[in-house]
Write a protein that holds these residues in place. Structure first.
Motif, PDB file in Angstrom:
ATOM      1  N   GLN A 172       3.205  -7.403  -0.233  1.00 58.08           N
ATOM      2  CA  GLN A 172       3.097  -7.081   1.194  1.00 58.08           C
ATOM      3  C   GLN A 172       2.491  -5.692   1.397  1.00 58.08           C
ATOM      4  O   GLN A 172       1.588  -5.512   2.223  1.00 58.08           O
ATOM      5  CB  GLN A 172       4.468  -7.166   1.867  1.00 58.08           C
ATOM      6  CG  GLN A 172       4.509  -6.709   3.317  1.00 58.08           C
ATOM      7  CD  GLN A 172       3.717  -7.589   4.267  1.00 58.08           C
ATOM      8  OE1 GLN A 172       3.239  -8.654   3.889  1.00 58.08           O
ATOM      9  NE2 GLN A 172       3.560  -7.143   5.499  1.00 58.08           N
ATOM     10  N   ALA A 173       2.976  -4.705   0.648  1.00 57.21           N
ATOM     11  CA  ALA A 173       2.416  -3.356   0.755  1.00 57.21           C
ATOM     12  C   ALA A 173       0.962  -3.349   0.320  1.00 57.21           C
ATOM     13  O   ALA A 173       0.127  -2.655   0.907  1.00 57.21           O
ATOM     14  CB  ALA A 173       3.228  -2.384  -0.097  1.00 57.21           C
ATOM     15  N   ALA A 174       0.640  -4.131  -0.719  1.00 52.31           N
ATOM     16  CA  ALA A 174      -0.745  -4.196  -1.197  1.00 52.31           C
ATOM     17  C   ALA A 174      -1.660  -4.812  -0.145  1.00 52.31           C
ATOM     18  O   ALA A 174      -2.781  -4.339   0.077  1.00 52.31           O
ATOM     19  CB  ALA A 174      -0.796  -5.003  -2.486  1.00 52.31           C
ATOM     20  N   ALA A 175      -1.195  -5.889   0.505  1.00 50.48           N
ATOM     21  CA  ALA A 175      -2.009  -6.535   1.536  1.00 50.48           C
ATOM     22  C   ALA A 175      -2.310  -5.570   2.678  1.00 50.48           C
ATOM     23  O   ALA A 175      -3.439  -5.514   3.185  1.00 50.48           O
ATOM     24  CB  ALA A 175      -1.291  -7.782   2.062  1.00 50.48           C
ATOM     25  N   TYR A 178      -4.748  -2.584   1.178  1.00 39.61           N
ATOM     26  CA  TYR A 178      -6.129  -2.923   0.831  1.00 39.61           C
ATOM     27  C   TYR A 178      -6.872  -3.691   1.919  1.00 39.61           C
ATOM     28  O   TYR A 178      -8.098  -3.580   2.032  1.00 39.61           O
ATOM     29  CB  TYR A 178      -6.147  -3.728  -0.472  1.00 39.61           C
ATOM     30  CG  TYR A 178      -5.859  -2.888  -1.693  1.00 39.61           C
ATOM     31  CD1 TYR A 178      -4.549  -2.684  -2.122  1.00 39.61           C
ATOM     32  CD2 TYR A 178      -6.880  -2.282  -2.403  1.00 39.61           C
ATOM     33  CE1 TYR A 178      -4.274  -1.910  -3.232  1.00 39.61           C
ATOM     34  CE2 TYR A 178      -6.618  -1.506  -3.522  1.00 39.61           C
ATOM     35  CZ  TYR A 178      -5.317  -1.312  -3.935  1.00 39.61           C
ATOM     36  OH  TYR A 178      -5.051  -0.531  -5.027  1.00 39.61           O
ATOM     37  N   TYR A 179      -6.126  -4.469   2.727  1.00 40.30           N
ATOM     38  CA  TYR A 179      -6.815  -5.301   3.716  1.00 40.30           C
ATOM     39  C   TYR A 179      -6.264  -5.149   5.142  1.00 40.30           C
ATOM     40  O   TYR A 179      -6.748  -5.810   6.057  1.00 40.30           O
ATOM     41  CB  TYR A 179      -6.763  -6.774   3.294  1.00 40.30           C
ATOM     42  CG  TYR A 179      -7.650  -7.055   2.095  1.00 40.30           C
ATOM     43  CD1 TYR A 179      -9.037  -7.010   2.213  1.00 40.30           C
ATOM     44  CD2 TYR A 179      -7.106  -7.338   0.850  1.00 40.30           C
ATOM     45  CE1 TYR A 179      -9.863  -7.247   1.120  1.00 40.30           C
ATOM     46  CE2 TYR A 179      -7.916  -7.577  -0.253  1.00 40.30           C
ATOM     47  CZ  TYR A 179      -9.298  -7.529  -0.110  1.00 40.30           C
ATOM     48  OH  TYR A 179     -10.112  -7.758  -1.194  1.00 40.30           O
ATOM     49  N   GLY A 180      -5.235  -4.313   5.311  1.00 38.30           N
ATOM     50  CA  GLY A 180      -4.725  -4.080   6.654  1.00 38.30           C
ATOM     51  C   GLY A 180      -4.120  -5.306   7.308  1.00 38.30           C
ATOM     52  O   GLY A 180      -4.161  -5.454   8.532  1.00 38.30           O
ATOM     53  N   LYS A 181      -3.540  -6.201   6.523  1.00 36.92           N
ATOM     54  CA  LYS A 181      -2.937  -7.411   7.074  1.00 36.92           C
ATOM     55  C   LYS A 181      -1.674  -7.752   6.300  1.00 36.92           C
ATOM     56  O   LYS A 181      -1.395  -7.182   5.231  1.00 36.92           O
ATOM     57  CB  LYS A 181      -3.916  -8.577   7.006  1.00 36.92           C
ATOM     58  CG  LYS A 181      -4.411  -8.908   5.596  1.00 36.92           C
ATOM     59  CD  LYS A 181      -5.187 -10.214   5.534  1.00 36.92           C
ATOM     60  CE  LYS A 181      -6.438 -10.208   6.367  1.00 36.92           C
ATOM     61  NZ  LYS A 181      -7.208 -11.480   6.207  1.00 36.92           N
ATOM     62  N   ASN A 182      -0.903  -8.678   6.828  1.00 35.21           N
ATOM     63  CA  ASN A 182       0.289  -9.142   6.135  1.00 35.21           C
ATOM     64  C   ASN A 182      -0.094 -10.068   5.000  1.00 35.21           C
ATOM     65  O   ASN A 182      -1.133 -10.747   5.039  1.00 35.21           O
ATOM     66  CB  ASN A 182       1.225  -9.865   7.102  1.00 35.21           C
ATOM     67  CG  ASN A 182       1.839  -8.922   8.114  1.00 35.21           C
ATOM     68  OD1 ASN A 182       2.169  -7.773   7.795  1.00 35.21           O
ATOM     69  ND2 ASN A 182       1.987  -9.384   9.342  1.00 35.21           N
ATOM     70  N   ALA A 183       0.754 -10.146   3.983  1.00 35.42           N
ATOM     71  CA  ALA A 183       0.470 -10.964   2.810  1.00 35.42           C
ATOM     72  C   ALA A 183       0.214 -12.420   3.181  1.00 35.42           C
ATOM     73  O   ALA A 183      -0.671 -13.069   2.617  1.00 35.42           O
ATOM     74  CB  ALA A 183       1.625 -10.864   1.815  1.00 35.42           C
ATOM     75  N   VAL A 184       0.969 -12.928   4.127  1.00 32.96           N
ATOM     76  CA  VAL A 184       0.859 -14.338   4.493  1.00 32.96           C
ATOM     77  C   VAL A 184      -0.527 -14.685   5.032  1.00 32.96           C
ATOM     78  O   VAL A 184      -0.946 -15.846   5.001  1.00 32.96           O
ATOM     79  CB  VAL A 184       1.958 -14.704   5.518  1.00 32.96           C
ATOM     80  CG1 VAL A 184       1.676 -14.059   6.868  1.00 32.96           C
ATOM     81  CG2 VAL A 184       2.105 -16.211   5.644  1.00 32.96           C
ATOM     82  N   ARG A 260      -9.149   2.832   2.925  1.00 34.14           N
ATOM     83  CA  ARG A 260      -8.025   3.718   3.197  1.00 34.14           C
ATOM     84  C   ARG A 260      -7.022   3.715   2.051  1.00 34.14           C
ATOM     85  O   ARG A 260      -6.933   2.759   1.276  1.00 34.14           O
ATOM     86  CB  ARG A 260      -7.326   3.322   4.491  1.00 34.14           C
ATOM     87  CG  ARG A 260      -6.798   1.905   4.540  1.00 34.14           C
ATOM     88  CD  ARG A 260      -6.029   1.678   5.836  1.00 34.14           C
ATOM     89  NE  ARG A 260      -5.651   0.302   5.986  1.00 34.14           N
ATOM     90  CZ  ARG A 260      -6.353  -0.566   6.677  1.00 34.14           C
ATOM     91  NH1 ARG A 260      -7.469  -0.198   7.259  1.00 34.14           N
ATOM     92  NH2 ARG A 260      -5.952  -1.813   6.792  1.00 34.14           N
ATOM     93  N   LYS A 261      -6.284   4.802   1.980  1.00 38.40           N
ATOM     94  CA  LYS A 261      -5.264   4.959   0.961  1.00 38.40           C
ATOM     95  C   LYS A 261      -3.897   4.611   1.529  1.00 38.40           C
ATOM     96  O   LYS A 261      -3.720   4.500   2.737  1.00 38.40           O
ATOM     97  CB  LYS A 261      -5.244   6.402   0.437  1.00 38.40           C
ATOM     98  CG  LYS A 261      -6.559   6.836  -0.204  1.00 38.40           C
ATOM     99  CD  LYS A 261      -6.839   6.068  -1.483  1.00 38.40           C
ATOM    100  CE  LYS A 261      -8.101   6.553  -2.161  1.00 38.40           C
ATOM    101  NZ  LYS A 261      -8.400   5.805  -3.391  1.00 38.40           N
ATOM    102  N   ALA A 262      -2.944   4.464   0.662  1.00 39.06           N
ATOM    103  CA  ALA A 262      -1.581   4.190   1.112  1.00 39.06           C
ATOM    104  C   ALA A 262      -1.044   5.373   1.899  1.00 39.06           C
ATOM    105  O   ALA A 262      -1.408   6.516   1.655  1.00 39.06           O
ATOM    106  CB  ALA A 262      -0.676   3.913  -0.089  1.00 39.06           C
ATOM    107  N   THR A 263      -0.167   5.093   2.844  1.00 43.00           N
ATOM    108  CA  THR A 263       0.415   6.145   3.666  1.00 43.00           C
ATOM    109  C   THR A 263       1.300   7.039   2.811  1.00 43.00           C
ATOM    110  O   THR A 263       2.255   6.591   2.204  1.00 43.00           O
ATOM    111  CB  THR A 263       1.256   5.526   4.797  1.00 43.00           C
ATOM    112  OG1 THR A 263       0.422   4.690   5.578  1.00 43.00           O
ATOM    113  CG2 THR A 263       1.857   6.610   5.665  1.00 43.00           C
TER     114      THR A 263
END
Length: 763
Positions: A172-175, A178-184, A260-263
């Motif tokens: 979920q954090a990766a989604a 890297y893509y600004g969306k939820n994993a689902v 973008r990078k992780a917050t």
């Protein structure tokens, strides 16, 4: 030569011992508790529309999701690339472990070959330390985990604990990273890119990690990522986990991740939004701060992203136009705090807390007290007068057309006929900004021009306890109100937060209906709703016609008085300016039926958080609430209400009786009033410390400046007392917030050399 029996016996004994050793090892090694790090997650905050605002709260950027929130394509991408036999094996790869053990025994590093189960065990139960002991424990624990957990549980755990780079743990954090969306919502093609990161994000993140390894340039990493992405999709297709059509669609174009990078920290207004929401969560639930900071909570807020941005933009625009700390020393340390609330609801839709944590400003200016509100307090005095009347009206509310003396430098009379005295027993006089002789004017006119003397006397006549009760009913917290109910209480010595002032004025906008301000609509943990976050109940704080008459008077403040700059809004609105003693703060609080917004401006010494005078700030003699704060308010409200209708306000019907103050001539003389060239609500010197006298002095028989011989010189100009010499300060202010709990203090009140214990904001 040993006989075959001996060799056979030794071999059988060795195998038996090995089996026994494995059995003992298996029996002795239990499944340990999960790592704290494996259980740590971020708290995820959402905007009012459900979109993610920020994930924060721990040192680990992780938000666990259930297996049904992980796309099949992501599950099969990992299985095809990492462990094709996942659903058939026992959870371990003996040959892979043997290779790793031998390599480590030789002093080398571990090699690949671990199953998904083993990797899940390493992530969840063990450290990342590469030792033979840890590898053997991994073997035994993996076997036990394989017998106790379903494969779907293991796969879910693995995808929630794996590191994907950029500080993102879990799918979920990766989604989001890297893509600004939820994993689902990930596509099969995006799933393949994220799966490739599990081989080593340092070398497979297409953004590059040359700071970690010179060979991990963006160009090199993108090439590696594309090659592995293509290979994973081929494996998924070969394994029949992607149809021909889905494969052709997925392979058609490489889905480049966001740059973008992780917050790593909260910036801008996000830090203050999170601060406000967190305090609300802790105050309205049994969640401890320690539990909350361990993470895993999903917090949906009332904040509207567009309005937060519009409020911030309004502050920045006016600040840039008017404040220049590089050119003027008196422009240094200027701060703003603001909040916007929905009337008849209480939802906080926007706030401005300061320059941001990234700039070293950690105090939320929208949700702390310490900044006196000045004349923005006067509407509560008027509301109390209309609801409760004065000691002379027999409990019947009085009309805003009632007349009080608006002249400067007046004595304040108690209900028993005595006057307030300074502590040296000299007569106390209340001052206005200027010595202008207004004569007896209506309370409506006094509000329009923000004249102090009528409201100080009115507050005494009504009773300061009634004023306090009305303010409390409207939404002001008791601990932010001055505890000394002296005359200056009527003109704003209290220090509520910007949030609470916006909420209290929202009560006027909603015809007397009040709801406590709130910033959170729901909290979830592990998919379960946390109780305690239902919308606050709307109650009746004051009679509707009282509130509507206050609104009618405050509309006039904008149309004809100190709030005239707000006319630029171009729609029906009501509001009140406020400026405090020594010009230490300036406010504007105003509203339509849709929004109630407060804006505070002040200067603060960064070393001791003492409030500083704004005389000379922005290159003008003094800052008034009708100036910069009103400009910020107008700029924001224009943007926030753009495209919305203008419903106006309910009509105010005639209320109360006309009850002029004690001593007013009957009939009231007609006083000619020449409008000021530019009305203002500037401060006047505040009264000095007093020890109220139980009875009037013999010379205090003449009430106001009418007739010869009154107040000193026979021409009605008043006495010579300057208002005291003792200075003094108001009680040290304390924090306030949307819950009445917690926070930081600011300021030291607002007395100056003239103020004494009455030291009150004026104007």
């Amino acid at each position: 030569m040993p006989s075959w029996k001996l060799v056979s016996g030794l071999f059988i004994g060795f195998v038996g011992s090995l089996v026994a050793l494995v059995g003992v090892g298996y029996a002795m090694v239990s499944i340990p508790n999960e790592n704290v790090a494996a259980k740590s997650q971020n708290n995820v905050y959402y905007w009012a529309d459900g979109k993610q605002m920020v994930a924060t709260g721990t040192g680990v950027n992780r938000q666990n999701v259930s297996i049904d929130q992980i796309p099949d394509a992501m599950q099969w991408a990992v299985i095809s690339a990492e462990n094709k036999s996942f659903y058939q094996d026992s959870g371990v790869d003996p040959m892979g472990i043997a290779r790793a053990v031998v390599n480590m025994a030789r002093g080398g590093q571990t090699q690949g070959g671990s199953t998904i189960t083993q990797q899940y065990v390493k992530n969840t139960y063990l450290s990342q330390q590469q030792t033979v002991t840890r590898k053997l424990r991994e073997l035994f624990i993996s076997i036990k985990v394989g017998t106790k957990l379903k494969k779907s549980q293991i796969l879910q755990g693995y995808l929630n604990t794996s590191y994907f780079g950029r500080g993102a743990y879990g799918i979920q954090a990766a989604a989001q990273t890297y893509y600004g969306k939820n994993a689902v919502d990930l596509t099969p093609s995006q799933c393949a890119v994220l799966a490739s990161l599990l081989k080593g994000p340092t070398y497979f993140d297409p953004a590059g990690n040359a700071d970690l390894d010179p060979s991990a340039t963006a160009t090199a990493n993108k090439k590696r990522s594309q090659e592995r992405w293509r290979w994973i999709l081929e494996q998924m297709h070969n394994d029949h986990h992607l149809s021909d059509a889905d494969y052709r669609k997925a392979i058609a174009q490489y889905p480049m991740p966001d740059g973008r990078k992780a917050t790593k920290g909260m910036t801008g207004q996000i830090s203050y939004l999170v601060d406000t929401a967190k305090k609300y969560v802790l105050a309205h639930s049994d969640i401890t701060e320690a539990d909350f900071d361990r993470g895993g909570y999903q917090i949906k807020t009332t904040f509207e992203k567009d309005k937060v941005n519009e409020l911030s933009a309004a502050v920045k625009k006016i600040q840039k136009e008017r404040i220049d700390p590089k050119r003027r020393d008196l422009d240094k340390y200027v701060q703003f705090g603001a909040a916007s609330v929905r009337p008849n609801n209480g939802a906080i839709v926007a706030l401005y807390g300061g320059d941001g944590y990234e700039n070293g400003h950690f105090t939320n200016n929208a949700d702390t007290s310490g900044v006196p509100v000045g004349s923005t307090w006067k509407p509560f005095v008027l509301a109390a007068a209309m609801e409760y009347g004065t000691y002379r009206s027999g409990g019947q509310g009085i009309s805003p057309l009632s007349k009080y003396n608006g002249n400067d430098h007046l004595k304040v009379m108690k209900p028993d006929g005595s006057y307030y005295l300074n502590k040296d027993n000299s007569t106390f006089y209340q001052n206005n900004e200027s010595p202008r002789r207004w004569g007896y004017i209506s309370l409506r006119k006094a509000m329009e021009q923000s004249i102090n003397t009528p409201f100080v006397q009115l507050g005494v006549d009504v009773g300061m306890t009634h004023v306090r009760d009305v303010a409390r009913s409207a939404g002001i917290l008791s601990d932010s109100m001055s505890q000394d109910l002296n005359p200056s209480f009527a003109i704003g010595t209290s220090t509520p937060s910007a949030i609470r002032m916006a909420d209290a004025y929202a009560t006027f906008a909603a015809s007397g209906k009040h709801a406590d301000p709130y910033s959170v609509t729901s909290v979830k943990k592990d998919g379960e709703e946390v109780q305690g976050f239902t919308k606050p109940q709307v109650t009746t704080a004051m009679p509707a016609n009282v509130a509507n008459n206050v609104t009618d008077v405050l509309e006039n403040v904008i149309q004809n008085g100190t709030g005239f700059n707000a006319k630029a809004l171009g729609r029906t609105a009501a509001g009140k300016t406020g400026t405090t003693d020594s010009n230490k703060s300036a406010w504007f609080v105003g509203y339509t039926q849709q929004l109630s917004t407060s804006v505070a401006m002040f200067r603060e010494n960064p070393k001791d958080h003492e409030l500083l005078s704004m005389n000379g700030t922005a290159g003008v003699p003094s800052i008034h609430g009708g100036d910069i704060p009103t400009s910020v308010w107008t700029e924001y409200m224009k943007a926030a209400l753009q495209g919305k209708n203008d419903p106006g306000f309910p009509d105010a019907t005639e209320i109360g009786k006309v009850q002029d103050e004690a001593g007013a001539p009957s009939p009231t003389p007609t006083v000619s009033i020449t409008p000021s060239p530019s009305p203002s609500d500037s401060p006047s010197p505040s009264p000095s410390a007093t020890s109220p006298s139980p009875s009037p002095s013999a010379s205090d028989t003449c009430q106001w400046n009418w007739g010869n011989g009154c107040n000193g010189n026979g021409n009605g100009n008043g006495g010579a007392d300057t208002g005291g010499v003792d200075g003094g300060t108001s009680p040290a202010p304390t924090v306030t917030d949307t819950t009445g709990t917690g926070g930081n203090t600011r300021g030291n009140g607002n007395g100056n050399g003239n103020g004494g214990i009455f030291a009150g904001p004026t104007g």
